[in-house]
Design a protein around this motif. Structure first.
Motif, short mmCIF file in Angstrom:
data_model
loop_
_atom_site.label_atom_id
_atom_site.label_comp_id
_atom_site.label_asym_id
_atom_site.label_seq_id
_atom_site.Cartn_x
_atom_site.Cartn_y
_atom_site.Cartn_z
N HIS A 56 1.00 -1.25 -0.09
CA HIS A 56 0.48 0.17 0.11
C HIS A 56 0.51 1.20 0.10
N ASP A 87 1.22 5.29 2.00
CA ASP A 87 0.68 6.11 3.07
C ASP A 87 0.46 7.48 1.81
N HIS A 142 4.83 -0.28 0.12
CA HIS A 142 5.27 -0.84 1.09
C HIS A 142 4.51 -2.22 2.03
N ARG A 184 3.26 10.28 11.62
CA ARG A 184 3.15 10.70 9.96
C ARG A 184 2.59 12.18 10.84
MN MN Z 1 2.43 1.86 5.07
#
Ligand code: MN
Ligand code: SIN
Length: 200
Positions: free
Chosen positions: A117, A119, A173, A197
């Motif tokens: 996926h 982010d 990743h 994040r």
């Molecule tokens: Mn991720």
């Protein structure tokens, strides 16, 4: 400590020594006491194999309405503050004044994995993502900025820290599998991954 680069992804092997890992674990136990791990559903209706919770102003969440950040834990309580040890890693590796808004805590039990996926639920991809691995080794796969194509994998071990920034910020990743029970940090086995994040 060694720094490796895999497709623009920075991998700091052995960034946290054993004492730092144990100290981090103590801080995370307190987070999980206040904001227990839960297993979210994917938008496709299947439960994820990892269990998760968060610390910070936002927590990451998923259900049939989609992936998003939420201001509160599913129980209705606020997410606990991000432990200082975690903020220190962010500061050391990014040099940024801006602190992360979210520390997502993923727990991989036996058989848990995470599909490839990106982010991309954050507002501004110029901020990096920092990820900390604790416990059992996990096979981390890195792909490309678009779906498909060749991939490369590396085992992430307890104390390793990964930075997805710049050209690597939007790489695909995932974690194919873990070596359940192979680590010595978590008495009952499993792998913990923290992702830090900036959300908005
Ligand atoms: Mn991720
Ligand atoms: C993630 O991408 O959210 C987790 C990565 C990892 O577990 O190493």
């Amino acid at each position: 400590m060694t720094k490796l680069i895999l497709r623009d992804v920075e991998i700091h092997k052995g960034f946290l020594d054993r004492a730092a890992q144990t100290d981090m674990l103590t801080a995370l136990r307190s987070v999980v006491r206040d904001a227990p791990l839960f297993r979210p559903d994917t938008p496709y209706g299947k439960p994820m194999s990892v269990r998760m919770t968060s610390a910070g102003r936002y927590g990451w969440f998923s259900d049939k309405r989609g992936y998003r950040y939420a201001g509160r834990h599913p129980s209705g309580c606020a997410w606990p503050p991000v432990p200082q040890q975690v903020l220190d890693i962010w500061g050391k590796l990014t040099g940024l004044q801006r602190q992360p808004d979210c520390c997502l805590i993923n727990y991989y039990g036996e058989g848990a994995r995470m599909g490839l996926h990106q982010d991309r639920d954050e507002a501004d991809f110029t901020w990096p993502v920092v990820s900390v691995s604790l416990g059992d080794p996990g096979l981390f796969r890195v792909g490309n900025q678009t779906r498909g194509g060749k991939t490369e994998s590396i085992w992430l071990e307890s104390g390793d820290v990964v930075v997805l920034g710049g050209p690597a910020r939007l790489v695909y990743h995932g974690v194919d599998r873990i070596k359940f029970g192979a680590g010595t940090l978590l008495p009952r086995g499993g792998r913990i991954n923290l992702t830090l994040r900036v959300v908005d």
